[in-house]
Scaffold this active site. Structure first.
Site, short mmCIF file in Angstrom:
data_model
loop_
_atom_site.label_atom_id
_atom_site.label_comp_id
_atom_site.label_asym_id
_atom_site.label_seq_id
_atom_site.Cartn_x
_atom_site.Cartn_y
_atom_site.Cartn_z
CG HIS A 282 40.19 15.82 61.66
ND1 HIS A 282 39.16 15.10 62.40
CD2 HIS A 282 40.17 17.09 61.90
CE1 HIS A 282 38.36 16.10 63.36
NE2 HIS A 282 38.78 17.18 63.13
CD GLU A 337 42.26 16.94 64.43
OE1 GLU A 337 42.40 18.18 64.50
OE2 GLU A 337 41.41 16.29 64.96
CD GLU A 338 38.66 15.38 67.21
OE1 GLU A 338 39.34 15.93 68.11
OE2 GLU A 338 37.90 16.17 66.51
CG ASP A 366 40.04 20.57 62.22
OD1 ASP A 366 38.70 20.37 62.09
OD2 ASP A 366 40.90 20.47 62.76
CG HIS A 466 35.57 17.63 71.03
ND1 HIS A 466 36.89 17.40 71.54
CD2 HIS A 466 36.01 17.59 69.52
CE1 HIS A 466 37.92 17.51 70.47
NE2 HIS A 466 37.48 17.49 69.45
#
Length: 503
Positions: A282, A337-338, A366, A466
């Site tokens: 991603h 994707e997130e 990933d 994140h």
């Protein structure tokens, strides 16, 4: 890698194809000749790609992603200029290298949270107490002024709040469910709570000191107001509710905005169209940071191997006999994707049954440069006996190929469950064998892992997961190099020989 688990993969957001995508199907291309047996050709191409590909050479792509994020508000999130610039960089780079490249556009939604507040209402003269709260992505908003109701505690077991048995009959009607994080998806917890009559759901964390940052795939999945709080606050509320009624006011106000984003798909013109090797990562970050480990690392590794494949084999000359690859290779950089695997889900949903069968396998990368890493390999044969079962037939052989390569390089490794958190999900749900590697997200490194891999026990594999700190300094360059070699070995092998998969 999204923060929430998604073992059950279904089409989410209202997505619609706005541009064609490369979906090779129909009559197979002529068999590509080999100098000797397919295994010999595979070993040769694998050696060449591993020798030419490296974390050092792939680092230039990470530097580009960082510059793009710096120039676009600090992130590369789907639906933003930072993502669009990242996609254009990948697209244009591969076009120059001779690949057949296309965009696949689809719609996503952006969640803009205006209010996220949980207040524990005081009783007997006690003051109200406000808790740190994170509204779930695509939650339903509460009425103006909030939702005030008593708490009801979902059962805490190995699958807390995941099924009807965790919600005693009649105990949740007109109340707000308090549920512990873990085991199943946030969608499943929310649905179970709503079915029991809960007006809203609050999920408390299973570790750490921050509120749960969960979410759903689209606004349609948000059926009752849902938010996350910390482990400490959840345990305190649980203890208080065991002694008597606890009333809370949940206030959530969230706007959902439709945007367009795109996957980037690049494939070789050479190779059999009925034996497609698909490799994906991603490309989008979260909005909180530039996403250099998550998942600039996987994206950069794929891009570098794709460029080296173009150097070592004619990817754009299907009629050329000397050195031609046997099987078509399709590289994919997913968007959304997130937000819940939206790009890969959309891609797979647009494949015909014939096109799905033409995909021999899917490889996923990933987060492959975590700063406090472990070396995880997806557990295709379920030999670890944890979580979900084995992947589709062929997944065990993919795991074996990767493990064997790491063993020969003297790199320790361990299995990782197919928990549905990354873009292999839609592929294995459609019976396509899958595998790949990653080096850890918000999970905590154990003492045993610290002895095996180095690094710090008791600390997350990626302490900046994140977050704004997921930048060029948030990398382990050595493990990045190892995983770029894994990509090169797998692509080189399967581009020439699918015999171990029975294809």
């Amino acid at each position: 890698m999204p923060a929430h688990h998604r073992r059950t993969v279904a089409a989410t957001a209202a997505v619609a194809a706005l541009a064609p995508v490369l979906l090779a199907a129909g009559p197979a291309a002529a068999h590509a000749p080999h100098d000797g047996k397919p295994a010999k050709a595979a070993a040769k191409l694998s050696r060449e790609l591993v020798a030419e590909s490296s974390g050092r050479s792939a680092y230039r792509h990470l530097e580009r992603f960082q510059r793009i994020a710096d120039a676009n508000g600090g992130n590369r999130a789907a639906g933003t200029p930072g993502y669009d610039a990242s996609a254009a960089y990948v697209h244009d780079t591969l076009k120059k290298a001779g690949y057949d490249v296309s965009y696949q556009e689809f719609d996503i939604f952006e969640a803009k949270t205006k209010t996220e507040r949980t207040t524990v209402l005081g009783s007997g003269g006690a003051a109200d107490r406000e808790l740190a709260t994170a509204a779930f992505t695509f939650t339903k908003s509460t009425p103006v002024g909030g939702l005030t109701a008593p708490l009801a505690l979902a059962r805490v077991d190995e699958t807390p709040g995941c099924d009807a048995a965790d919600y005693p009959a009649g105990a949740f009607t007109g109340k707000i469910a308090l549920v512990k994080r873990g085991s199943c998806t946030f969608v499943e917890k929310q649905r179970a709570a709503a079915a029991a009559g809960a007006l809203g759901v609050i999920v408390y964390n299973h570790s750490g000191t921050t509120p749960v940052r969960g979410g759903f795939g689209s606004p349609a999945e948000g059926i009752i107001p849902s938010a996350g709080i910390t482990l400490a606050d959840g345990e305190a509320l649980t203890a208080a509710a065991a002694e008597g009624e606890v009333r809370v006011r949940l206030e959530l106000d969230q706007e959902h905005v439709r945007r367009t984003t795109r996957n980037v798909i690049a494939e070789t013109r050479a190779g059999r169209a009925d034996k497609v090797v698909t490799v994906g990562a991603h490309l989008d970050s979260v909005k909180e940071g530039p996403g250099i480990n998550d998942n600039g690392s996987g994206s950069a590794g794929l891009l570098e191997v794709a460029l080296k494949l173009a150097d070592e084999a004619p990817v754009n000359e299907p009629g050329r006999k000397h050195g031609q690859i046997a099987n078509k290779v399709r590289f994919a950089w997913w968007s959304g994707e997130e937000l819940g695997l939206l790009g890969s889900e959309h891609y797979v949903s647009k494949l015909s049954e014939r096109q799905k069968k033409d995909i021999a396998l899917y490889l996923n990368f990933d987060m492959i440069a975590s700063p406090n890493p472990a070396q995880f390999v997806y557990d295709g044969d379920d030999s670890d006996r944890t979580g979900a079962g084995a992947g589709p037939a062929g997944s065990a052989q993919i795991e074996s190929l990767i493990n064997g390569f790491l063993d020969r390089k003297g790199r320790p490794h361990e299995g990782s469950d197919f928990d549905g958190r990354s873009d292999y999900g839609p592929f294995i749900e459609n019976g396509i064998p899958a595998g790949g590697t990653f080096t850890g997200a918000e999970g905590i490194k154990t003492e045993e892992q610290a002895k095996r891999y180095g690094g710090r026990a008791g600390v997350a594999y990626d302490p900046n997961y994140h977050g704004a700190g997921d930048d060029l300094k948030n990398l382990d360059r050595a493990v990045f190099d190892t995983n770029v070699d894994v990509i090169a070995h797998a692509v080189g092998t399967y581009a020439q020989d699918l015999g171990t998969l029975g294809r």
